[in-house]
Design a protein around this motif. Structure first.
Motif, PDB file in Angstrom:
ATOM      1  N   ASP A   1      47.962  43.418  40.731  1.00 53.09           N
ATOM      2  CA  ASP A   1      48.738  42.534  41.598  1.00 53.09           C
ATOM      3  C   ASP A   1      48.023  41.210  41.855  1.00 53.09           C
ATOM      4  O   ASP A   1      47.949  40.710  42.980  1.00 53.09           O
ATOM      5  N   SER A   2      47.454  40.654  40.806  1.00 54.08           N
ATOM      6  CA  SER A   2      46.825  39.319  40.849  1.00 54.08           C
ATOM      7  C   SER A   2      45.617  39.228  41.772  1.00 54.08           C
ATOM      8  O   SER A   2      45.309  38.162  42.304  1.00 54.08           O
ATOM      9  N   THR A   3      44.905  40.339  41.983  1.00 47.14           N
ATOM     10  CA  THR A   3      43.675  40.296  42.770  1.00 47.14           C
ATOM     11  C   THR A   3      42.681  39.331  42.135  1.00 47.14           C
ATOM     12  O   THR A   3      42.322  39.468  40.964  1.00 47.14           O
ATOM     13  N   GLY A   4      42.226  38.344  42.886  1.00 52.61           N
ATOM     14  CA  GLY A   4      41.231  37.405  42.392  1.00 52.61           C
ATOM     15  C   GLY A   4      39.868  38.062  42.333  1.00 52.61           C
ATOM     16  O   GLY A   4      39.350  38.545  43.345  1.00 52.61           O
ATOM     17  N   ILE A   5      39.263  38.098  41.143  1.00 50.10           N
ATOM     18  CA  ILE A   5      37.988  38.784  40.938  1.00 50.10           C
ATOM     19  C   ILE A   5      36.838  37.827  41.208  1.00 50.10           C
ATOM     20  O   ILE A   5      36.592  36.894  40.433  1.00 50.10           O
ATOM     21  N   SER A   6      36.158  38.033  42.331  1.00 48.96           N
ATOM     22  CA  SER A   6      34.957  37.245  42.601  1.00 48.96           C
ATOM     23  C   SER A   6      33.765  37.939  41.938  1.00 48.96           C
ATOM     24  O   SER A   6      33.935  38.969  41.283  1.00 48.96           O
ATOM     25  N   ASN A   7      32.593  37.400  42.095  1.00 52.64           N
ATOM     26  CA  ASN A   7      31.364  37.830  41.417  1.00 52.64           C
ATOM     27  C   ASN A   7      31.397  37.310  39.984  1.00 52.64           C
ATOM     28  O   ASN A   7      32.399  37.413  39.304  1.00 52.64           O
ATOM     29  N   GLU A   8      30.269  36.792  39.544  1.00 50.06           N
ATOM     30  CA  GLU A   8      30.181  36.335  38.163  1.00 50.06           C
ATOM     31  C   GLU A   8      29.763  37.452  37.218  1.00 50.06           C
ATOM     32  O   GLU A   8      29.752  37.268  36.005  1.00 50.06           O
ATOM     33  N   SER A   9      29.420  38.614  37.770  1.00 48.28           N
ATOM     34  CA  SER A   9      29.074  39.758  36.927  1.00 48.28           C
ATOM     35  C   SER A   9      29.730  41.025  37.456  1.00 48.28           C
ATOM     36  O   SER A   9      29.051  41.982  37.839  1.00 48.28           O
ATOM     37  N   PRO A  10      31.071  41.066  37.530  1.00 47.61           N
ATOM     38  CA  PRO A  10      31.730  42.308  37.937  1.00 47.61           C
ATOM     39  C   PRO A  10      31.346  43.438  36.987  1.00 47.61           C
ATOM     40  O   PRO A  10      30.917  43.190  35.853  1.00 47.61           O
ATOM     41  N   GLY A  11      31.496  44.674  37.454  1.00 44.78           N
ATOM     42  CA  GLY A  11      31.058  45.804  36.658  1.00 44.78           C
ATOM     43  C   GLY A  11      32.204  46.588  36.057  1.00 44.78           C
ATOM     44  O   GLY A  11      33.236  46.790  36.700  1.00 44.78           O
ATOM     45  N   PHE A  12      32.029  47.028  34.809  1.00 42.85           N
ATOM     46  CA  PHE A  12      32.946  47.981  34.192  1.00 42.85           C
ATOM     47  C   PHE A  12      32.312  49.357  34.358  1.00 42.85           C
ATOM     48  O   PHE A  12      31.416  49.743  33.600  1.00 42.85           O
ATOM     49  N   VAL A  13      32.755  50.098  35.357  1.00 41.37           N
ATOM     50  CA  VAL A  13      32.158  51.385  35.690  1.00 41.37           C
ATOM     51  C   VAL A  13      33.253  52.396  36.022  1.00 41.37           C
ATOM     52  O   VAL A  13      34.339  52.023  36.474  1.00 41.37           O
TER      53      VAL A  13
ATOM     54  N   SER B   1      29.168  40.664  52.514  1.00 32.37           N
ATOM     55  CA  SER B   1      28.270  39.969  51.587  1.00 32.37           C
ATOM     56  C   SER B   1      28.638  40.261  50.138  1.00 32.37           C
ATOM     57  O   SER B   1      29.164  41.320  49.807  1.00 32.37           O
ATOM     58  N   GLY B   2      28.328  39.282  49.271  1.00 34.40           N
ATOM     59  CA  GLY B   2      28.466  39.487  47.839  1.00 34.40           C
ATOM     60  C   GLY B   2      29.859  39.366  47.300  1.00 34.40           C
ATOM     61  O   GLY B   2      30.147  39.883  46.212  1.00 34.40           O
ATOM     62  N   THR B   3      30.748  38.674  48.013  1.00 29.06           N
ATOM     63  CA  THR B   3      32.148  38.622  47.592  1.00 29.06           C
ATOM     64  C   THR B   3      32.691  37.200  47.457  1.00 29.06           C
ATOM     65  O   THR B   3      33.890  37.025  47.257  1.00 29.06           O
ATOM     66  N   GLU B   4      31.841  36.197  47.588  1.00 24.37           N
ATOM     67  CA  GLU B   4      32.304  34.821  47.414  1.00 24.37           C
ATOM     68  C   GLU B   4      32.680  34.581  45.956  1.00 24.37           C
ATOM     69  O   GLU B   4      32.318  35.350  45.057  1.00 24.37           O
ATOM     70  N   GLN B   5      33.388  33.493  45.699  1.00 30.01           N
ATOM     71  CA  GLN B   5      33.897  33.218  44.355  1.00 30.01           C
ATOM     72  C   GLN B   5      32.797  33.213  43.307  1.00 30.01           C
ATOM     73  O   GLN B   5      32.979  33.736  42.208  1.00 30.01           O
TER      74      GLN B   5
END
Length: 396
Positions: free
Chosen positions: A139-151, A196-200
């Motif tokens: 549903d168009s969730t904006g993904i912040s973090n420059e290194s999201p995880g595939f887990v 914490s850790g959720t800014e663009q």
């Protein structure tokens, strides 16, 4: 084992550190053990994946909107795209993942776009000509973090996406579809909003059991969110801890074999690869592993040498900021860290290559079917495959 006391870097000090590291390590010997294939020197993506996209039993390489067909790496296009100027542009593909999203028996391609934008996936047309259907994730969730995880968050054997929700400032996971024909990813919160850790442009996120209670936790550089059996209610409590500077992917691993889980991190834009040693009180001391290169903006854990202990692969994100950072265009090293628990200094560095580096995620798969995990990377320097020949007589 070097111990660091972290103080804010002045620009002069940082430039000096990077200059020293560059001068010192330019002449490093590149170790054998891998066979390199340059798939393309075009800058088309900083994400990369592997998947069998034409269902011929061979793993292909994905970089952005393109895929390269094994075994000759013929280029195909999933949607209109182009090459980018590495000194002026960012691509529209920051991280990639290959998986059968809708469980129809054909691998699809997941793309995490520019930080803050929604991720999407291309549906495999099953060898039919034309543009691949595109679906927006969760549903168009904006993904912040420059290194999201595939887990795999829920333990169902399928990879999910661990990230921050840029609008709600909340740690969430985006669950891959679970039934055949389903195309919708579901969004579930792990923490409350405004954490914490959720800014663009946040740097650093990981998933692992920090306190050894059997539940995996979410790590950011300011601390960690204590995991519970509840993966959907957003009630994970924050535990403050100093886990170093802004970094890329973070991992939980007992580096020194003392029974306490430590944390691994690598600097996204500055200089340093570290392990953060946990003591019995739950505090952490930061230890330097290497300062071979700056901008180690992606990493992955995998047992490369087959000794039963996971190794850590990382490398330089070449021209991370289009040549505008100190050290941006330095030697693009790709390297791996071999861990030796209970034997100080507990690690050994191995240089794989000095003309590739890494992008924003690294793909691991046995491409050549020799029983060993190979490495695939994409960045502003191109797309590269490294076939693992560690232990082979001809590789020594």
């Amino acid at each position: 084992m070097a111990r660091l006391s972290f103080k804010p870097f002045t620009k002069t000090a940082l430039y000096g550190l990077i200059f020293f590291a560059t001068c010192h390590f330019h002449a490093q010997k590149v170790e054998s053990g891998f066979v390199k294939t340059t798939v393309t020197k075009d800058f088309i993506s900083e994400g990369v994946a592997v998947a069998d996209l034409n269902n011929d039993g061979r793993l292909d390489i994905v970089a952005g909107y393109y895929w390269f067909e094994a075994p000759n790496w013929e280029r195909h296009e999933m949607a209109p795209s182009r090459s980018y100027d590495p000194y002026k542009e960012y691509s529209e593909s920051f991280l990639n993942l290959g998986m059968d999203v809708n469980l129809d028996g054909w691998d699809d391609v997941v793309i995490v776009d520019y930080p803050g934008k929604a991720g999407f996936w291309f549906e495999n047309p099953k060898n039919k000509e034309g543009q691949w259907p595109k679906h927006i994730i969760a549903d168009s969730t904006g993904i912040s973090n420059e290194s999201p995880g595939f887990v795999d968050i829920d333990g169902d054997g399928r990879l999910d996406i661990l990230c921050g929700d840029v609008d709600r400032k909340q740690i969430v996971w985006l669950q891959a579809p679970k039934t055949k024909g389903e195309t919708e990813w579901k969004r579930y919160p792990l923490t409350k909003e405004n954490v914490s850790g959720t800014e663009q442009y946040s740097h650093g996120i990981g998933y692992g059991d920090v306190d050894g209670d059997g539940f995996k936790d979410v790590l950011v550089t300011d601390g960690w969110f204590k995991g519970t059996a509840d993966l959907k209610s957003g009630n994970w409590e924050f535990q403050e801890a100093n886990l170093g500077e802004p970094c890329s992917h973070m991992y939980v691993f007992d580096v020194n074999g003392d029974g306490l889980n430590d944390v691994l991190s690598a600097s996204a834009h500055k200089l340093g690869v570290w392990w953060h040693q946990q003591d019995k009180s739950g505090s952490f001391t930061t230890n330097l592993i290497t300062n071979t290169t700056a901008q180690t903006h992606s990493s992955i854990m995998v047992d490369l040498d087959g000794n039963g202990i996971e190794d850590w692969v990382t490398g330089k994100r070449f021209l991370a900021h289009n040549g505008n950072d100190a050290g941006d265009a330095d030697t693009p090293y790709l390297f791996w860290i071999e861990f030796t628990p209970e034997k100080a200094p507990y690690f050994k560095e191995h240089i794989i290559d000095s003309d590739s580096g890494a992008g924003l995620n690294i793909a691991i798969a046995d491409i050549d079917k020799n029983g060993k995990p190979d490495i695939v990377i994409a960045n502003k320097n191109g797309v590269f495959l490294f076939e693992n020949k560690l232990g082979d007589k001809k590789s020594k």
